[in-house]
Design an enzyme around this catalytic site. Structure first.
Site, PDB file in Angstrom:
ATOM      1  N   ASP A   6       0.836  -1.351  -0.030  1.00  0.00           N
ATOM      2  CA  ASP A   6      -0.105  -0.062  -0.001  1.00  0.00           C
ATOM      3  C   ASP A   6       1.068   1.240   0.015  1.00  0.00           C
ATOM      4  O   ASP A   6       2.277   1.198  -0.104  1.00  0.00           O
ATOM      5  CB  ASP A   6      -1.159  -0.093   1.090  1.00  0.00           C
ATOM      6  CG  ASP A   6      -0.269   0.205   2.531  1.00  0.00           C
ATOM      7  OD1 ASP A   6       0.981   0.308   2.487  1.00  0.00           O
ATOM      8  OD2 ASP A   6      -1.089   0.257   3.575  1.00  0.00           O
ATOM      9  N   CYS A  28       3.092  -3.155   4.049  1.00  0.00           N
ATOM     10  CA  CYS A  28       2.216  -2.186   4.431  1.00  0.00           C
ATOM     11  C   CYS A  28       2.895  -1.326   5.829  1.00  0.00           C
ATOM     12  O   CYS A  28       3.997  -1.509   6.075  1.00  0.00           O
ATOM     13  CB  CYS A  28       0.829  -2.497   4.643  1.00  0.00           C
ATOM     14  SG  CYS A  28       0.510  -3.427   6.244  1.00  0.00           S
ATOM     15  N   THR A  52       2.283  -1.523   8.991  1.00  0.00           N
ATOM     16  CA  THR A  52       2.953  -2.641  10.168  1.00  0.00           C
ATOM     17  C   THR A  52       3.085  -3.820   9.608  1.00  0.00           C
ATOM     18  O   THR A  52       3.902  -4.571  10.151  1.00  0.00           O
ATOM     19  CB  THR A  52       1.721  -2.632  11.168  1.00  0.00           C
ATOM     20  OG1 THR A  52       0.758  -3.102  10.479  1.00  0.00           O
ATOM     21  CG2 THR A  52       1.517  -1.383  11.849  1.00  0.00           C
ATOM     22  N   GLY A  53       2.717  -4.321   8.317  1.00  0.00           N
ATOM     23  CA  GLY A  53       2.487  -5.632   7.828  1.00  0.00           C
ATOM     24  C   GLY A  53       1.307  -6.145   8.236  1.00  0.00           C
ATOM     25  O   GLY A  53       1.190  -7.469   7.864  1.00  0.00           O
ATOM     26  N   GLY A  69      -1.978  -5.787   8.558  1.00  0.00           N
ATOM     27  CA  GLY A  69      -3.274  -5.613   7.678  1.00  0.00           C
ATOM     28  C   GLY A  69      -3.226  -6.593   6.373  1.00  0.00           C
ATOM     29  O   GLY A  69      -4.115  -7.206   6.250  1.00  0.00           O
ATOM     30  N   HIS A 126      10.092 -23.915   8.759  1.00  0.00           N
ATOM     31  CA  HIS A 126       9.169 -24.681   9.422  1.00  0.00           C
ATOM     32  C   HIS A 126       7.607 -24.272   8.737  1.00  0.00           C
ATOM     33  O   HIS A 126       6.741 -25.440   9.001  1.00  0.00           O
ATOM     34  CB  HIS A 126       9.265 -24.258  10.863  1.00  0.00           C
ATOM     35  CG  HIS A 126      10.121 -24.579  11.928  1.00  0.00           C
ATOM     36  ND1 HIS A 126      10.109 -24.561  13.036  1.00  0.00           N
ATOM     37  CD2 HIS A 126      11.374 -25.138  11.575  1.00  0.00           C
ATOM     38  CE1 HIS A 126      11.302 -25.110  13.491  1.00  0.00           C
ATOM     39  NE2 HIS A 126      12.127 -25.351  12.537  1.00  0.00           N
ATOM     40  N   HIS A 165       7.316 -31.105   9.594  1.00  0.00           N
ATOM     41  CA  HIS A 165       6.320 -29.984   9.437  1.00  0.00           C
ATOM     42  C   HIS A 165       5.315 -30.352   8.483  1.00  0.00           C
ATOM     43  O   HIS A 165       4.323 -29.544   8.411  1.00  0.00           O
ATOM     44  CB  HIS A 165       7.357 -28.825   9.038  1.00  0.00           C
ATOM     45  CG  HIS A 165       8.257 -28.399  10.082  1.00  0.00           C
ATOM     46  ND1 HIS A 165       8.115 -27.895  11.183  1.00  0.00           N
ATOM     47  CD2 HIS A 165       9.858 -28.582   9.775  1.00  0.00           C
ATOM     48  CE1 HIS A 165       9.326 -27.795  11.879  1.00  0.00           C
ATOM     49  NE2 HIS A 165      10.261 -28.365  10.972  1.00  0.00           N
TER      50      HIS A 165
HETATM   51  C1  RB5 Z   1      -2.165   2.592   6.335  1.00  0.00           C
HETATM   52  O1  RB5 Z   1      -2.216   3.903   7.134  1.00  0.00           O
HETATM   53  C2  RB5 Z   1      -1.817   1.556   7.300  1.00  0.00           C
HETATM   54  O2  RB5 Z   1      -3.083   1.390   8.324  1.00  0.00           O
HETATM   55  C3  RB5 Z   1      -1.497   0.436   6.784  1.00  0.00           C
HETATM   56  O3  RB5 Z   1      -0.563   0.486   5.963  1.00  0.00           O
HETATM   57  C4  RB5 Z   1      -1.254  -0.995   7.641  1.00  0.00           C
HETATM   58  O4  RB5 Z   1      -0.192  -0.472   8.712  1.00  0.00           O
HETATM   59  C5  RB5 Z   1      -2.582  -1.693   7.917  1.00  0.00           C
HETATM   60  O5  RB5 Z   1      -2.389  -2.870   8.734  1.00  0.00           O
END
Ligand code: RB5
Length: 152
Positions: free
Chosen positions: A11, A68, A70-71, A73, A101, A136
């Site tokens: 994103d 994204c 945080t990774g 979403g 694994h 595994h």
């Molecule tokens: C976008 O602002 C943010 O919510 C997205 O990149 C991500 O971190 C969601 O999990």
């Protein structure tokens, strides 16, 4: 490293890191399938996770990288597909174990949480580490079936 094409997608929050990783892959001689996004404009991460999952399903890419903020979403979105095993990693140990694994086929990175060098190291380890199989196999096979419609 991996032989087949690697799909990359992100994103807007992951866009700069996705671009850097795309360059890293190309520099290593790896074919890259870039599924966007293509700039800083705000977009919805599930759209890019779904595009990458489809590319893996039809064989356009062997593995994928999703980014994204945080990774979180984008990994949730990717893992809604039963052929995707997406691993959100912040360190090389997790990246290695996700291959050994879990036979992870998608590496997920949080661009707001880790720097580009750590991300690049995670990707390098992810692509160069083989799945161990053996004990595994049964567990990984269960990932594709889920638990059915259990009451919650
Ligand atoms: C976008 O602002 C943010 O919510 C997205 O990149 C991500 O971190 C969601 O999990």
């Amino acid at each position: 490293m991996s032989q087949g094409a690697v799909a990359v997608a992100s994103d807007h929050a992951g866009y700069p890191l996705k671009q850097a990783l795309r360059e890293f892959l190309a520099g290593a001689g790896i074919e890259v399938l870039d599924l966007g996004t293509d700039g800083a404009e705000s977009v919805d991460y599930p759209d890019f996770a779904f595009a990458l999952a489809e590319a893996v399903r039809v064989g356009r890419a062997e593995r994928g990288v999703l980014v994204c903020g945080t990774g979180i979403g984008i990994s949730i979105a990717a893992n809604r597909h039963d052929w995707i095993r997406a691993a959100l990693c912040h360190d090389t140990t997790s990246a290695r174990l996700s291959r050994q694994h879990n036979d992870a086929n998608v590496l997920v990175l949080g661009a707001r949480l880790i720097g580009p060098e750590v991300a690049q190291d995670c990707l390098s380890v992810f692509l160069s580490t083989e799945y161990e199989g053996g004990r595994h196999d049964r567990r990984v096979a269960k990932l594709a079936t889920g638990s059915g419609n259990q009451p919650r």
